[in-house]
Design a protein around this motif. Structure first.
Motif, PDB file in Angstrom:
ATOM      1  N   MET A   1       0.846  -1.196   0.000  1.00  0.00           N
ATOM      2  CA  MET A   1       0.000   0.000   0.000  1.00  0.00           C
ATOM      3  C   MET A   1       0.885   1.250   0.000  1.00  0.00           C
ATOM      4  SD  MET A   1      -3.240   0.994   0.146  1.00  0.00           S
ATOM      5  CE  MET A   1      -4.237   2.382   0.641  1.00  0.00           C
ATOM      6  N   ARG A   2       0.635   2.140  -0.973  1.00  0.00           N
ATOM      7  CA  ARG A   2       1.427   3.369  -1.028  1.00  0.00           C
ATOM      8  C   ARG A   2       0.869   4.378  -0.021  1.00  0.00           C
ATOM      9  NH1 ARG A   2       0.558   1.692  -6.254  1.00  0.00           N
ATOM     10  NH2 ARG A   2      -1.296   3.007  -6.392  1.00  0.00           N
ATOM     11  N   HIS A   3       1.788   5.081   0.637  1.00  0.00           N
ATOM     12  CA  HIS A   3       1.390   6.078   1.632  1.00  0.00           C
ATOM     13  C   HIS A   3       1.145   7.409   0.917  1.00  0.00           C
ATOM     14  CE1 HIS A   3       1.025   7.278   5.782  1.00  0.00           C
ATOM     15  NE2 HIS A   3       1.739   8.347   5.532  1.00  0.00           N
ATOM     16  N   PRO A   4      -0.013   8.021   1.089  1.00  0.00           N
ATOM     17  CA  PRO A   4      -0.270   9.279   0.367  1.00  0.00           C
ATOM     18  C   PRO A   4       0.610  10.435   0.836  1.00  0.00           C
ATOM     19  CG  PRO A   4      -2.067   8.790   1.897  1.00  0.00           C
ATOM     20  CD  PRO A   4      -1.155   7.610   1.929  1.00  0.00           C
ATOM     21  N   GLN A 156      19.761   6.392 -15.048  1.00  0.00           N
ATOM     22  CA  GLN A 156      20.025   5.987 -13.653  1.00  0.00           C
ATOM     23  C   GLN A 156      19.409   4.641 -13.295  1.00  0.00           C
ATOM     24  OE1 GLN A 156      18.819   9.592 -11.357  1.00  0.00           O
ATOM     25  NE2 GLN A 156      19.270  10.642 -13.281  1.00  0.00           N
ATOM     26  N   GLY A 157      18.672   4.077 -14.235  1.00  0.00           N
ATOM     27  CA  GLY A 157      18.003   2.803 -13.949  1.00  0.00           C
ATOM     28  C   GLY A 157      16.649   3.067 -13.303  1.00  0.00           C
ATOM     29  N   VAL A 158      15.701   2.171 -13.545  1.00  0.00           N
ATOM     30  CA  VAL A 158      14.348   2.379 -13.017  1.00  0.00           C
ATOM     31  C   VAL A 158      14.340   2.388 -11.490  1.00  0.00           C
ATOM     32  CG1 VAL A 158      13.657  -0.081 -13.022  1.00  0.00           C
ATOM     33  CG2 VAL A 158      11.920   1.717 -13.347  1.00  0.00           C
ATOM     34  N   GLU A 159      15.304   1.679 -10.870  1.00  0.00           N
ATOM     35  CA  GLU A 159      15.348   1.627  -9.400  1.00  0.00           C
ATOM     36  C   GLU A 159      15.599   3.007  -8.788  1.00  0.00           C
ATOM     37  OE1 GLU A 159      16.735  -0.790 -11.208  1.00  0.00           O
ATOM     38  OE2 GLU A 159      15.385  -2.434 -10.611  1.00  0.00           O
ATOM     39  N   ALA A 160      16.110   3.933  -9.604  1.00  0.00           N
ATOM     40  CA  ALA A 160      16.331   5.302  -9.094  1.00  0.00           C
ATOM     41  C   ALA A 160      15.016   5.922  -8.631  1.00  0.00           C
ATOM     42  CB  ALA A 160      16.970   6.172 -10.171  1.00  0.00           C
ATOM     43  N   LEU A 161      13.906   5.415  -9.154  1.00  0.00           N
ATOM     44  CA  LEU A 161      12.597   5.972  -8.763  1.00  0.00           C
ATOM     45  C   LEU A 161      12.149   5.490  -7.380  1.00  0.00           C
ATOM     46  CD1 LEU A 161      10.627   5.675 -12.142  1.00  0.00           C
ATOM     47  CD2 LEU A 161      11.645   7.731 -11.169  1.00  0.00           C
ATOM     48  N   ASN A 162      12.831   4.474  -6.861  1.00  0.00           N
ATOM     49  CA  ASN A 162      12.480   3.988  -5.522  1.00  0.00           C
ATOM     50  C   ASN A 162      12.628   5.119  -4.509  1.00  0.00           C
ATOM     51  OD1 ASN A 162      11.722   1.298  -5.821  1.00  0.00           O
ATOM     52  ND2 ASN A 162      13.858   0.610  -5.952  1.00  0.00           N
ATOM     53  N   GLY A 163      11.585   5.376  -3.761  1.00  0.00           N
ATOM     54  CA  GLY A 163      11.665   6.413  -2.722  1.00  0.00           C
ATOM     55  C   GLY A 163      11.457   7.818  -3.246  1.00  0.00           C
ATOM     56  N   GLU A 201       7.991  -3.975 -12.328  1.00  0.00           N
ATOM     57  CA  GLU A 201       6.652  -3.952 -11.727  1.00  0.00           C
ATOM     58  C   GLU A 201       6.713  -3.537 -10.261  1.00  0.00           C
ATOM     59  OE1 GLU A 201       4.199  -7.321 -12.487  1.00  0.00           O
ATOM     60  OE2 GLU A 201       4.522  -7.174 -14.651  1.00  0.00           O
ATOM     61  N   GLU A 202       7.781  -3.951  -9.608  1.00  0.00           N
ATOM     62  CA  GLU A 202       7.934  -3.641  -8.188  1.00  0.00           C
ATOM     63  C   GLU A 202       8.064  -2.131  -7.962  1.00  0.00           C
ATOM     64  OE1 GLU A 202       7.486  -5.880  -6.019  1.00  0.00           O
ATOM     65  OE2 GLU A 202       8.176  -4.840  -4.211  1.00  0.00           O
ATOM     66  N   VAL A 203       8.917  -1.489  -8.764  1.00  0.00           N
ATOM     67  CA  VAL A 203       9.095  -0.034  -8.635  1.00  0.00           C
ATOM     68  C   VAL A 203       7.770   0.660  -8.956  1.00  0.00           C
ATOM     69  CG1 VAL A 203      10.302   2.001  -9.533  1.00  0.00           C
ATOM     70  CG2 VAL A 203      11.563  -0.134  -9.153  1.00  0.00           C
ATOM     71  N   ALA A 204       7.119   0.225 -10.023  1.00  0.00           N
ATOM     72  CA  ALA A 204       5.850   0.853 -10.443  1.00  0.00           C
ATOM     73  C   ALA A 204       4.799   0.733  -9.340  1.00  0.00           C
ATOM     74  CB  ALA A 204       5.341   0.193 -11.717  1.00  0.00           C
ATOM     75  N   LYS A 205       4.791  -0.410  -8.674  1.00  0.00           N
ATOM     76  CA  LYS A 205       3.782  -0.658  -7.643  1.00  0.00           C
ATOM     77  C   LYS A 205       3.978   0.272  -6.433  1.00  0.00           C
ATOM     78  CE  LYS A 205       4.074  -4.297  -5.218  1.00  0.00           C
ATOM     79  NZ  LYS A 205       4.174  -5.412  -4.370  1.00  0.00           N
ATOM     80  N   ASN A 206       5.242   0.586  -6.156  1.00  0.00           N
ATOM     81  CA  ASN A 206       5.533   1.331  -4.922  1.00  0.00           C
ATOM     82  C   ASN A 206       5.670   2.839  -5.095  1.00  0.00           C
ATOM     83  OD1 ASN A 206       5.552  -0.939  -3.257  1.00  0.00           O
ATOM     84  ND2 ASN A 206       7.613  -1.471  -3.949  1.00  0.00           N
ATOM     85  N   VAL A 207       5.888   3.294  -6.327  1.00  0.00           N
ATOM     86  CA  VAL A 207       6.196   4.727  -6.477  1.00  0.00           C
ATOM     87  C   VAL A 207       4.931   5.581  -6.290  1.00  0.00           C
ATOM     88  CG1 VAL A 207       5.929   4.904  -9.021  1.00  0.00           C
ATOM     89  CG2 VAL A 207       7.548   6.384  -7.819  1.00  0.00           C
ATOM     90  N   VAL A 208       5.097   6.650  -5.525  1.00  0.00           N
ATOM     91  CA  VAL A 208       3.994   7.584  -5.273  1.00  0.00           C
ATOM     92  C   VAL A 208       3.858   8.533  -6.466  1.00  0.00           C
ATOM     93  CG1 VAL A 208       3.322   9.589  -3.857  1.00  0.00           C
ATOM     94  CG2 VAL A 208       4.129   7.485  -2.766  1.00  0.00           C
ATOM     95  N   ILE A 209       2.645   8.602  -7.023  1.00  0.00           N
ATOM     96  CA  ILE A 209       2.388   9.527  -8.135  1.00  0.00           C
ATOM     97  C   ILE A 209       1.304  10.515  -7.689  1.00  0.00           C
ATOM     98  CG2 ILE A 209       1.820   9.796 -10.581  1.00  0.00           C
ATOM     99  CD1 ILE A 209       2.577   6.883 -11.043  1.00  0.00           C
ATOM    100  N   GLN A 210       1.727  11.762  -7.532  1.00  0.00           N
ATOM    101  CA  GLN A 210       0.778  12.815  -7.140  1.00  0.00           C
ATOM    102  C   GLN A 210       0.145  13.429  -8.381  1.00  0.00           C
ATOM    103  OE1 GLN A 210       3.717  15.407  -5.329  1.00  0.00           O
ATOM    104  NE2 GLN A 210       3.017  14.886  -3.273  1.00  0.00           N
ATOM    105  N   TYR A 211      -1.062  13.963  -8.186  1.00  0.00           N
ATOM    106  CA  TYR A 211      -1.659  14.797  -9.240  1.00  0.00           C
ATOM    107  C   TYR A 211      -1.491  16.256  -8.828  1.00  0.00           C
ATOM    108  CZ  TYR A 211      -4.861  17.536 -11.922  1.00  0.00           C
ATOM    109  OH  TYR A 211      -5.370  18.541 -12.719  1.00  0.00           O
TER     110      TYR A 211
END
Ligand SMILES: O=C[C@H](O)COP(=O)(O)O
Length: 256
Positions: A1-4, A156-163, A201-211
Motif C-alpha cells: 500500500m502506497r502512503h499518500p 540511472q536505472g528504473v530503481e532510481a525511482l524507488n523512494g 513492476e515492483e518499482v511501479a507498484k511502490n512509487v507515489v504519483i501525485q496529481y
C-alpha cells in the motif's frame, strides 16, 4: 500500500509573517490527522524560518524546497545546493516543475541530473512531469510524460525511482482552475505507472504519483478516490491553512 503524500508548493509567495502564520495554522488544522504525509515547499529564503517554526511546534509536517542545483559548493553564483537545503531540514525537493522548465529552460536531461544529485545527497526528489495544452490536444500526453521519466530511467536505472515522488501536472491545469477530471487524471496516472512497470513492476507498484493542477478542497476527494492517484502537489490552495489541510485530510480519509 502506497502512503499518500500531499505537498504544498508555495511558489514565489509569502513573507516571514506568512510563513509563521501558515505553518502554525496548518499545525492546528492537522492535529490528530494521520495516514498522510504532509509537506510544504516554501521559497528558499524562508526554509530556515520554516524549519525553526516547525521544530518549535514539534510538527510532523515535512519540509521541502522548490528547486536545487547541481553542486554542493564552489563558484556557482546564485545556485542552491542540496547539502545546504538538507542542513536546514528540507528533504523533499521539487524538480522539473513546468515553470522552471519554461522560464529557466530546464531540459529533461538537466532535470534528470538534478534528480541524481538529490539522491546522491540523500534527499527525496519530487519529479514533476506533464504535457502542455497543445501536446494534450495532439494526443501526446503519455509520450511526453514517458520521455520526461525516461531521462531519469535510461540514465540511472528504473530503481532510481524507488523512494522518489512523481508529480503528474498537466500544464494547462496549473493555476487555471481548469483541473483535469479525476477519471482523466487516473487514466494518465495508470499509463505512467504502466510505463514504469515495463522496466520494473515492483518499482511501479511502490512509487507515489501525485496529481497537480488546480487541486482544491472541493475536488480533492474525487482524485484521491482513484487507485493510481497517491496524493497531490498543490499550488494556490496550499497558501491557505484551512484549504490545504482539507486536501490533506481528504487524502488521509480516502486512502485509509
Ligand atoms: O506545484 C503545484 C502546481 O503547479 C499546481 O498549482 P495550482 O494548484 O495553483 O494549480
Amino acid at each position: 500500500m502506497r502512503h499518500p503524500v500531499v505537498m504544498g508548493n508555495w511558489k514565489l509567495n509569502g513573507s516571514k509573517e506568512m510563513v509563521v502564520d501558515l505553518l502554525n495554522g496548518l499545525n492546528a488544522e492537522l492535529e490528530g490527522v494521520t495516514g498522510v504525509d504532509v509537506a510544504v515547499a516554501p521559497p528558499a529564503l524562508f526554509v530556515d524560518l520554516a524549519e525553526r517554526t516547525l521544530t518549535d511546534a514539534g510538527s510532523a509536517i515535512i519540509l521541502g524546497a522548490q528547486n536545487s542545483d547541481l553542486h554542493n559548493s564552489g563558484a556557482y553564483t546564485g545556485d542552491m545546493s542540496p547539502a545546504m537545503l538538507k542542513e536546514f531540514g528540507a528533504s523533499h525537493i521539487i524538480i522539473g516543475h513546468s515553470e522552471r522548465r519554461e522560464y529557466h529552460h530546464e531540459s529533461d536531461e538537466f532535470v534528470a541530473q538534478k534528480f541524481a544529485f538529490l539522491k546522491e545527497n540523500g534527499l527525496t526528489p519530487v519529479l514533476c512531469i506533464g504535457e502542455s495544452e497543445a501536446q494534450n490536444e495532439a494526443g501526446e500526453t503519455v509520450a511526453v510524460c514517458a520521455r520526461q521519466l525516461d531521462a531519469v530511467i535510461n540514465t540511472q536505472g528504473v530503481e532510481a525511482l524507488n523512494g522518489a515522488i512523481i508529480a503528474y501536472e498537466p500544464i494547462w491545469a496549473i493555476g487555471t482552475g481548469k483541473a483535469a477530471t479525476a477519471e482523466d487524471a487516473q487514466r494518465i496516472h495508470a499509463q505512467i505507472r504502466a510505463h514504469i512497470a515495463e522496466k520494473s513492476e515492483e518499482v511501479a507498484k511502490n512509487v507515489v504519483i501525485q496529481y497537480g493542477g488546480s487541486v482544491k478542497p472541493e475536488n480533492a476527494a474525487a482524485y484521491f478516490a482513484q487507485p493510481d492517484i497517491d496524493g497531490a502537489l498543490v499550488g494556490g490552495a496550499a497558501l491557505d491553512a484551512k484549504s490545504f489541510a482539507a486536501i490533506a485530510k481528504a487524502a488521509a480519509e480516502a486512502k485509509k
